[in-house]
Design a protein around this motif. Sequence first.
Motif, PDB file in Angstrom:
ATOM      1  N   GLY A  12      -3.939  13.114 -21.300  1.00  0.00           N
ATOM      2  CA  GLY A  12      -4.463  12.084 -20.754  1.00  0.00           C
ATOM      3  C   GLY A  12      -3.603  10.715 -20.699  1.00  0.00           C
ATOM      4  N   CYS A  59     -12.455  19.484 -10.840  1.00  0.00           N
ATOM      5  CA  CYS A  59     -12.693  18.749 -11.906  1.00  0.00           C
ATOM      6  C   CYS A  59     -12.613  19.435 -13.245  1.00  0.00           C
ATOM      7  N   TYR A 102      -9.547  11.305 -22.944  1.00  0.00           N
ATOM      8  CA  TYR A 102      -8.514  10.433 -22.003  1.00  0.00           C
ATOM      9  C   TYR A 102      -7.474   9.943 -22.554  1.00  0.00           C
ATOM     10  N   GLU A 123      -7.161  11.550 -10.613  1.00  0.00           N
ATOM     11  CA  GLU A 123      -8.112  10.286 -11.047  1.00  0.00           C
ATOM     12  C   GLU A 123      -8.932  10.580 -11.788  1.00  0.00           C
ATOM     13  N   LYS A 124      -9.599   9.546 -12.522  1.00  0.00           N
ATOM     14  CA  LYS A 124     -10.480   9.697 -13.524  1.00  0.00           C
ATOM     15  C   LYS A 124     -11.884   9.739 -12.622  1.00  0.00           C
ATOM     16  N   GLN A 127      -2.026   9.152 -17.055  1.00  0.00           N
ATOM     17  CA  GLN A 127      -2.238   7.628 -16.747  1.00  0.00           C
ATOM     18  C   GLN A 127      -0.709   7.253 -16.280  1.00  0.00           C
ATOM     19  N   TYR A 164     -12.910  18.292 -17.752  1.00  0.00           N
ATOM     20  CA  TYR A 164     -13.281  17.244 -18.801  1.00  0.00           C
ATOM     21  C   TYR A 164     -12.307  17.057 -20.067  1.00  0.00           C
ATOM     22  N   TYR A 174     -11.665  14.242 -14.743  1.00  0.00           N
ATOM     23  CA  TYR A 174     -10.702  13.961 -13.925  1.00  0.00           C
ATOM     24  C   TYR A 174     -11.055  14.756 -12.619  1.00  0.00           C
ATOM     25  N   SER A 193     -19.374  11.782 -15.369  1.00  0.00           N
ATOM     26  CA  SER A 193     -19.012  12.007 -16.705  1.00  0.00           C
ATOM     27  C   SER A 193     -20.250  11.860 -17.623  1.00  0.00           C
TER      28      SER A 193
END
Length: 215
Positions: free
Chosen positions: A87, A77, A82, A116-117, A91, A79, A178, A123
Amino acid sequence: MKKQQDTRNVRREYVQGQLAKKNLDQDPIRQFGHWMNDAVEAKIKDPTCMTLATCGEDGMPSARIVLLKHHDKSGFCWYTHYQSAKGIQIQDNPKASLLFYWHDLDRQVRVSGLVEKLPVEISDRYFDTRPKESRISAIVSPQSKPIESREALLQQVEQQTLISENTAIVRPEFWGGYLLKPSEFEFWQGREDRLHDRFRYQKADNIWKIERLAP
Ligand SMILES: Cc1cc2nc3c(=O)[nH]c(=O)nc-3n(C[C@H](O)[C@H](O)[C@H](O)COP(=O)(O)O)c2cc1C
């Protein structure tokens, strides 16, 4: 003007260690955990720095450093914004690759998989642990977009700081975590005469296959 260094002659031997199949953990995430522990214990600067490589619709790869915040059996993970360049690429194409290089240990790890988010609650929880200044910076920075000037950005910080005196600083929807779910790993240990040790883990039918690769 200072003479440019001739980088063709910049070289050293890699002699910190070796890697054998019998010493590898069957689970690459546990193996990664052992190496991350070694990196932290060796007091390597920024052991959680990783290069994140993404590739959007145009097929042009793009790489940058981000900080690993957490890893466990579900994945890795970090941060970010997005709507940043990365980001938008994620996507459009959720395939990505992470790269760790622990210089003092002559070790490199590659990890790739689908991104994936993270769930919003995770978050939110992480955002709330960040120092106030970092939370404000995340709110005011339209990451990767052109901005007028540093002064204009600092004005936004000032405004947001005033607002936050009376209201809670909540995570903006455009900022969050993520998770990369790994399907392939490679562990690299530098060795003498460029005969490095490399082991690849690939997941097939939920089983990790381990192979030695030529250096
Ligand atoms: C040491 C270091 C740590 C960084 N950590 C992060 C991070 O955790 N998240 C992030 O969004 N950017 C981080 N950055 C900035 C990114 O490298 C990059 O400039 C930014 O995310 C914008 O990338 P993009 O335009 O490709 O989306 C870090 C940079 C460095 C050098």
